[in-house]
Design an enzyme around this catalytic site. Structure first.
Site, mmCIF file in Angstrom:
data_model
loop_
_atom_site.group_PDB
_atom_site.id
_atom_site.type_symbol
_atom_site.label_atom_id
_atom_site.label_comp_id
_atom_site.label_asym_id
_atom_site.label_seq_id
_atom_site.Cartn_x
_atom_site.Cartn_y
_atom_site.Cartn_z
ATOM 1 N N ARG A 1 54.427 40.315 25.108
ATOM 2 C CA ARG A 1 55.593 40.836 26.191
ATOM 3 C C ARG A 1 55.065 42.334 27.021
ATOM 4 N NH1 ARG A 1 58.096 40.448 21.270
ATOM 5 N NH2 ARG A 1 59.265 38.084 21.737
ATOM 6 N N LYS B 1 50.895 42.316 42.276
ATOM 7 C CA LYS B 1 51.464 40.264 41.770
ATOM 8 C C LYS B 1 49.645 39.963 40.992
ATOM 9 C CE LYS B 1 52.968 38.337 46.133
ATOM 10 N NZ LYS B 1 52.477 37.584 47.150
ATOM 11 N N GLU C 1 40.533 41.173 55.678
ATOM 12 C CA GLU C 1 41.305 41.659 55.301
ATOM 13 C C GLU C 1 41.830 42.523 55.639
ATOM 14 O OE1 GLU C 1 44.246 39.728 53.868
ATOM 15 O OE2 GLU C 1 42.865 38.155 52.808
ATOM 16 N N LYS D 1 49.185 49.066 52.738
ATOM 17 C CA LYS D 1 49.590 48.151 51.851
ATOM 18 C C LYS D 1 50.876 48.379 50.578
ATOM 19 C CE LYS D 1 49.158 44.148 48.871
ATOM 20 N NZ LYS D 1 49.016 42.888 47.277
ATOM 21 N N GLU E 1 58.447 40.877 47.128
ATOM 22 C CA GLU E 1 58.871 39.291 48.245
ATOM 23 C C GLU E 1 59.749 39.112 48.824
ATOM 24 O OE1 GLU E 1 54.677 38.433 48.479
ATOM 25 O OE2 GLU E 1 55.285 36.573 50.296
ATOM 26 N N ARG F 1 57.241 42.396 52.599
ATOM 27 C CA ARG F 1 56.183 42.251 52.558
ATOM 28 C C ARG F 1 55.257 40.850 52.743
ATOM 29 N NH1 ARG F 1 54.297 43.579 45.979
ATOM 30 N NH2 ARG F 1 52.118 42.765 45.827
ATOM 31 N N ASN G 1 51.424 38.542 54.841
ATOM 32 C CA ASN G 1 50.518 36.535 54.924
ATOM 33 C C ASN G 1 50.571 36.785 56.222
ATOM 34 O OD1 ASN G 1 51.059 36.337 51.914
ATOM 35 N ND2 ASN G 1 53.072 35.441 52.385
ATOM 36 N N HIS H 1 47.911 34.095 57.445
ATOM 37 C CA HIS H 1 47.426 33.478 56.195
ATOM 38 C C HIS H 1 48.316 31.935 56.498
ATOM 39 C CE1 HIS H 1 46.074 36.796 54.648
ATOM 40 N NE2 HIS H 1 45.638 36.572 53.497
ATOM 41 N N HIS I 1 45.283 28.983 55.177
ATOM 42 C CA HIS I 1 45.888 28.514 53.514
ATOM 43 C C HIS I 1 45.214 27.180 53.744
ATOM 44 C CE1 HIS I 1 48.034 31.941 51.322
ATOM 45 N NE2 HIS I 1 46.909 31.801 50.797
ATOM 46 N N HIS J 1 38.136 32.709 51.206
ATOM 47 C CA HIS J 1 38.975 33.746 51.906
ATOM 48 C C HIS J 1 39.768 34.281 52.900
ATOM 49 C CE1 HIS J 1 43.641 34.192 52.003
ATOM 50 N NE2 HIS J 1 43.464 35.416 51.349
HETATM 51 N N1 LIG Z 1 47.647 39.603 43.455
HETATM 52 C C1 LIG Z 1 47.157 39.793 44.907
HETATM 53 O O1 LIG Z 1 47.780 40.980 45.008
HETATM 54 C C2 LIG Z 1 45.652 39.022 46.018
HETATM 55 C C3 LIG Z 1 45.860 39.142 46.785
HETATM 56 C C4 LIG Z 1 44.867 38.766 47.531
HETATM 57 C C5 LIG Z 1 44.299 37.326 46.735
HETATM 58 N N2 LIG Z 1 44.348 36.928 45.219
HETATM 59 C C6 LIG Z 1 43.245 36.331 44.573
HETATM 60 O O2 LIG Z 1 42.019 36.841 45.211
HETATM 61 C C7 LIG Z 1 40.949 36.872 44.650
HETATM 62 C C8 LIG Z 1 39.862 36.117 45.221
HETATM 63 O O3 LIG Z 1 39.285 37.651 44.895
HETATM 64 P P1 LIG Z 1 37.717 37.648 45.175
HETATM 65 O O4 LIG Z 1 37.423 37.715 46.676
HETATM 66 O O5 LIG Z 1 38.149 39.323 44.833
HETATM 67 O O6 LIG Z 1 37.043 36.850 44.176
HETATM 68 P P2 LIG Z 1 36.125 36.900 43.116
HETATM 69 O O7 LIG Z 1 37.161 37.510 42.285
HETATM 70 O O8 LIG Z 1 35.715 35.611 43.018
HETATM 71 O O9 LIG Z 1 34.513 37.419 43.676
HETATM 72 C C9 LIG Z 1 34.517 37.114 44.104
HETATM 73 C C10 LIG Z 1 33.149 37.365 43.928
HETATM 74 O O10 LIG Z 1 31.972 38.264 44.216
HETATM 75 C C11 LIG Z 1 31.428 38.936 42.510
HETATM 76 N N3 LIG Z 1 31.866 40.355 42.450
HETATM 77 C C12 LIG Z 1 32.598 41.423 42.365
HETATM 78 N N4 LIG Z 1 33.017 42.110 43.033
HETATM 79 C C13 LIG Z 1 30.667 42.731 42.903
HETATM 80 C C14 LIG Z 1 30.473 43.474 43.267
HETATM 81 N N5 LIG Z 1 30.935 44.946 42.964
HETATM 82 N N6 LIG Z 1 28.620 43.468 42.879
HETATM 83 C C15 LIG Z 1 28.639 42.346 43.104
HETATM 84 N N7 LIG Z 1 29.444 40.992 42.947
HETATM 85 C C16 LIG Z 1 30.528 41.300 42.878
HETATM 86 C C17 LIG Z 1 32.118 38.507 41.286
HETATM 87 O O11 LIG Z 1 31.491 38.248 40.683
HETATM 88 C C18 LIG Z 1 32.354 36.683 42.072
HETATM 89 O O12 LIG Z 1 31.437 35.767 42.457
HETATM 90 C C19 LIG Z 1 41.933 35.017 44.806
HETATM 91 O O13 LIG Z 1 42.352 34.266 43.633
HETATM 92 C C20 LIG Z 1 43.255 35.252 45.354
HETATM 93 O O14 LIG Z 1 44.737 34.406 44.929
HETATM 94 C C21 LIG Z 1 45.198 38.035 44.538
HETATM 95 ZN ZN LIG Z 2 44.760 37.557 51.863
#
Ligand SMILES: NC(=O)c1ccc[n+]([C@@H]2O[C@H](COP(=O)([O-])OP(=O)(O)OC[C@H]3O[C@@H](n4cnc5c(N)ncnc54)[C@H](O)[C@@H]3O)[C@@H](O)[C@H]2O)c1
Ligand SMILES: [Zn+2]
Length: 362
Positions: A121, A143, A185, A228, A238, A242, A246, A249, A253, A266
């Site tokens: 939990r 999130k 972003e 943020k 949200e 918040r 987006n 986005h 998306h 993305h």
């Molecule tokens: N929680 C939220 O508020 C929120 C907001 C935006 C996006 N997201 C989520 O985030 C995800 C995307 O995140 P992302 O773009 O970081 O993708 P990711 O976590 O897949 O990372 C992208 C790639 O970069 C590599 N990587 C990361 N850091 C590295 C580093 N320092 N050196 C070398 N390689 C590295 C990872 O291994 C991966 O292959 C999505 O699932 C999305 O839904 C969440």
């Molecule tokens: Zn985004």
């Protein structure tokens, strides 16, 4: 060190930003693991680069550390991987006063955060984001979640970390394409929150993306986290404000969806989505043409894939309609009132605006 505080009463936490902080992470993490036990969750790439360093530092600080590594990529945000991680936490004997550390990009932050939110939990959770997207966006705000076969991010929760540790030096190993996608972003914060910040990025886009000056990069990260945090402090779950996060986005998306999630990263899709939202803002008379052209000029500097050809406004509209952010009263669209300020409108028929924008680009 730059410290950004996210103030949410009892759930407040600091975001610490400093080149090299990963080496000193144990000092900051130890206090969050009163039972002396931490589970470190990472993906294959990031684990290979940074997990040993972090694990050794934690062991030197007399913590018991279990490292769980999952495959890279969005597919790890799944029930299967989530279930495996929960099993491993049980097997490792992680207790309620244990700590889960997410070391990686947004995938790891979302996944490990959701494990932390559900295991027993809820156990303490710290984010150590390593991608630019994670450092300016996903690690802040709480999130967490995973994907469902029927849609992305459909399963999850709001679960705030106790601490976010950001080491800009980790960006040096990040793929250049990921770096530029994350810069999309970054620009978003200028457009929705601060025209001064927008101007700064406008003047220094390439040196920042190429990590020429780590102090400047750290400042950029701190600004984004502050923006943020400001938004999340006023609207944690949200309900209203918040939504401005987006910006870009809605179409972003849809572009990801119609191209099967493989053509664009993305952040790249969001760059095109921000161009569209700025164009609509101009067409609606909210911003002057000169502002749109200025935004467009900056976005055009991004070395990202162009729009695939052909692209159907009807297909894009279809994807927008099934996007979960549509409410019964129509679609909330985040537009610009000026650079640095948003204006949200409700729309029912979005297709003409997409068709018009696509046409304007031919
Ligand atoms: N929680 C939220 O508020 C929120 C907001 C935006 C996006 N997201 C989520 O985030 C995800 C995307 O995140 P992302 O773009 O970081 O993708 P990711 O976590 O897949 O990372 C992208 C790639 O970069 C590599 N990587 C990361 N850091 C590295 C580093 N320092 N050196 C070398 N390689 C590295 C990872 O291994 C991966 O292959 C999505 O699932 C999305 O839904 C969440
Ligand atoms: Zn985004």
């Amino acid at each position: 060190m730059k410290i950004v505080s996210l103030d949410l009463g009892e759930r407040s936490y600091p975001i610490l930003i400093q080149p090299d902080i990963l080496w000193k992470a144990a000092i900051h993490l130890k206090g969050h693991a009163p039972a002396g036990h931490a589970v470190l969750i990472s993906d294959a790439t990031v684990s290979g680069l940074y997990a040993d360093q972090l694990r050794e530092a934690l062991i030197a600080a007399e913590l018991q550390v279990d490292l769980f590594t999952v495959p890279d990529g969005e597919d790890s945000k799944s029930w299967t991987v989530m279930g495996e991680l929960l099993s491993r936490c049980i097997e490792a004997g992680l207790k309620r006063d244990g700590l889960i550390i997410a070391l990686g990009g947004g995938v790891i932050g979302d996944l490990a955060g959701f494990v932390a939110a559900t295991y027993l939990r809820g156990v303490r959770f710290v984010q150590v984001p390593t991608s630019l997207l994670a450092q300016v966006d996903s690690s802040v705000g709480g999130k967490v979640g995973i994907n469902h076969a029927l849609g992305k991010n459909l399963i999850g929760n709001f679960y705030q970390p106790r601490l976010v540790l950001i080491d800009p030096l980790t960006l040096r190993t990040l793929d250049k394409r990921e770096m530029w996608a994350g810069m999309g972003e970054v620009i978003k914060y200028g457009l929705i929150w601060s025209s001064d910040f927008f101007s700064q990025i406008e003047e220094n886009l390439v040196p920042l993306a190429e990590l020429d000056d780590m102090e400047a990069v750290a400042e950029m990260l701190a600004f984004c986290c502050r923006a943020k945090a400001d938004v999340v402090e006023r609207d944690e779950k949200e309900g209203g404000l918040r939504r401005i996060l987006n910006f870009g986005h809605t179409l972003g998306h849809a572009l990801e969806a119609v191209t099967g999630y493989h053509y664009f990263k993305h952040g790249e899709a969001v760059v095109h989505g921000m161009d569209w939202a700025a164009w609509v803002s101009w067409q609606e008379g909210f911003i002057p043409e000169a502002s749109y052209r200025r935004i467009q000029a900056l976005l055009n500097k991004f070395p990202i894939p162009g729009l695939p050809d052909p692209l159907s406004a009807t297909d894009l509209t279809g994807k927008i309609k099934i996007d979960k952010k549509q409410t019964g009263r129509g679609l909330h669209l985040v537009l610009l009132e000026e650079i640095g300020k948003t204006r949200i409108i409700q729309v029912h028929d979005i297709e003409p605006w997409i068709a018009g924008w696509l046409e304007s680009r031919n």
